[in-house]
Design an enzyme around this catalytic site. Structure first.
Site, PDB file in Angstrom:
ATOM      1  N   HIS A  95       0.942  -1.239   0.117  1.00  0.00           N
ATOM      2  CA  HIS A  95       0.021  -0.016   0.023  1.00  0.00           C
ATOM      3  C   HIS A  95       0.709   1.368   0.192  1.00  0.00           C
ATOM      4  O   HIS A  95       0.252   2.546   0.010  1.00  0.00           O
ATOM      5  CB  HIS A  95      -1.028  -0.084   1.149  1.00  0.00           C
ATOM      6  CG  HIS A  95      -0.440   0.398   2.480  1.00  0.00           C
ATOM      7  ND1 HIS A  95       0.056  -0.748   3.164  1.00  0.00           N
ATOM      8  CD2 HIS A  95      -0.404   1.502   3.159  1.00  0.00           C
ATOM      9  CE1 HIS A  95       0.618  -0.109   4.608  1.00  0.00           C
ATOM     10  NE2 HIS A  95       0.409   1.271   4.396  1.00  0.00           N
ATOM     11  N   ASP A 101       0.181  -7.751   1.585  1.00  0.00           N
ATOM     12  CA  ASP A 101       0.640  -6.208   1.534  1.00  0.00           C
ATOM     13  C   ASP A 101       2.004  -6.005   1.529  1.00  0.00           C
ATOM     14  O   ASP A 101       2.584  -5.541   2.314  1.00  0.00           O
ATOM     15  CB  ASP A 101       0.018  -5.590   2.675  1.00  0.00           C
ATOM     16  CG  ASP A 101       0.169  -4.186   2.566  1.00  0.00           C
ATOM     17  OD1 ASP A 101      -0.116  -3.519   1.383  1.00  0.00           O
ATOM     18  OD2 ASP A 101       0.601  -3.332   3.399  1.00  0.00           O
ATOM     19  N   SER A 103       4.348   1.971   8.005  1.00  0.00           N
ATOM     20  CA  SER A 103       3.821   1.190   7.165  1.00  0.00           C
ATOM     21  C   SER A 103       5.212   0.707   6.423  1.00  0.00           C
ATOM     22  O   SER A 103       6.166   1.478   5.989  1.00  0.00           O
ATOM     23  CB  SER A 103       2.926   1.799   6.306  1.00  0.00           C
ATOM     24  OG  SER A 103       1.568   1.802   6.954  1.00  0.00           O
TER      25      SER A 103
END
Length: 426
Positions: free
Chosen positions: A231, A278, A361
């Site tokens: 992402h 992811d 992230s």
């Protein structure tokens, strides 16, 4: 937005350039101040959807120095300069989507007051993409300077197609992102020095940022493989825009935000990625400079539960932090609590020391054997909330979706040894 572009002749050398003189020269490109309030509202909404944080607004331009008339000759070398001003910008960075330096040409980028300067770019920075995405320069008034001998001007390429106007810093100069975050320089990081050195803060497309890490493979050959979250928007088309900053960390535990952004790699080649867990894996176009002491994190793709876990990350892309979970982690679906759910993610119930934040992230989660078992996808943890985080599971990413471009095993076990784990190396 229409950009005012004025052609000016700079009739002095860099060695004689000083702030007072530059202040009287009109900008070739002058960008107005951004509406910070509106941008903040957009960012809050975007980050709630799980998107990577944004730190700059992209401005499209099209400037090819070879088509400009503002070249001047200084000491036998031809030079071309472009001044970019962006009112109240925190930083600027630039995209050259046609880039190829000739043998003796140079590209320099520096602030008009001479207080900030990137290293020069040369033919050593030429790459398979013929692109250059620069690191940020913390200034709102910047000069881009090309220099080349007469016979090489027609050979070089440096077409500027994007200016990225920064409105958020990678950190605040005096305050940490969240008070509970622990700087890696603190004593808590002493047992994790090799792993700490594998982690970097990244920007993509000149406008968004995340965290990522160098990862070892079973050949221990130091291939420059770099992992982050899918992402974070790195794919085949955006991989050339990746910039990785190394050793961006505070010099004192809990001290001022004084990390440097001058150790960087720019550009990568997309290898594999999958939304299932992811993850994204790229290969940097160059290995990190040996003097930076960047390490290659070990990994563990076995179907095992970790008794404890450690996260190394850049919270809100602040200087590097370390977080600890002293309880066992569980295998679940993303944002789920049922065990094992679809088995794609690792759930950290809550952090006993530190936390994570937007910008963390893509950062690695290590088991108690100091091997990466996943990268951060998302969650609810913060300094004010003892809640869970979820990491895309490396065990799931190993097989991915069944093809080399969606899985890790083809890259991290290149000789098909069947070995599912390895240790951190320098």
């Amino acid at each position: 937005m229409k950009i005012l572009q004025l052609i000016v002749f700079f009739c002095f050398s860099l060695s004689s350039l000083h702030s007072a003189a530059v202040a009287n020269i009109p900008a070739d490109i002058h960008l107005p101040a951004l509406d910070i309030h509106s941008l903040h509202q957009e960012d809050v909404f975007s980050e709630k959807l799980g998107n990577a944080p944004r730190f700059a607004v992209e401005r499209a331009v099209d400037i090819d120095p070879k088509n400009q008339n503002s070249w001047i000759k200084e000491n036998g070398i031809w030079k071309w300069r472009l001044r970019v001003k962006a009112d109240q910008a925190v930083s600027l960075n630039f995209s050259f989507t046609e880039f190829k330096m000739s043998a003796n040409s140079k590209l320099a980028i520096y602030s008009a007051d001479l207080k900030q300067k990137m290293r020069e770019f040369s033919s050593a920075d030429n790459n398979i993409h013929n692109e250059l995405w620069t690191p940020v320069i913390m200034s709102d008034d910047v000069i881009i300077e090309l220099s080349a001998p007469t016979e090489e001007i027609d050979k070089l390429q440096a077409r500027l197609t994007q200016i990225n106007q920064g409105y958020r810093t990678f950190s605040q100069p005096t305050e940490k992102s969240g008070a509970c975050n622990v700087d890696v320089v603190c004593s808590e990081g002493d047992d994790w020095r090799e792993e700490i050195d594998s982690v970097g803060v990244i920007s993509t497309g000149g406008s968004t940022f995340c965290t990522g890490f160098m990862v070892n493979n079973t050949s221990n050959d130091r291939s420059p493989y770099f992992m982050t979250a899918k992402h974070c928007r790195i794919n085949a088309s955006s991989a050339p825009s990746l910039v990785v900053y190394w050793n961006y960390q505070a010099s004192q535990c809990g001290g001022g935000r004084d990390g440097d952004l001058n150790q960087f790699n720019t550009g990568s080649e997309f290898l594999a990625g999958s939304s299932k867990s992811d993850f994204t894996l790229v290969k940097l176009l160059k290995k990190p400079d040996p003097s930076w002491n960047v390490s290659y994190a070990g990994f563990d793709a076995r179907d095992l539960d970790a008794a404890q876990a450690v996260a190394i990350h850049h919270p809100s892309t602040d200087e590097k932090s370390i977080s600890f979970e002293y309880d066992p982690v569980t295998v679940t679906s993303y944002l789920g609590t049922d065990i094992p759910g679809n088995g794609s993610h690792i759930r950290v119930e809550d952090w006993d020391v530190g936390t994570t934040e937007p910008g963390s992230s893509g950062s690695p989660l290590f088991n108690n054997e100091r091997r990466v078992i996943g990268q951060l996808h998302g969650g609810y943890a913060s300094c004010s909330s003892q809640t869970a985080d979820w990491y895309g599971r490396l065990n799931t990413s190993w097989e991915g979706e069944g093809a080399p471009e969606t899985r890790l095993k083809d890259w991290l076990d290149p000789d098909k040894t069947g070995v599912l784990f390895t240790d951190t190396i320098r």
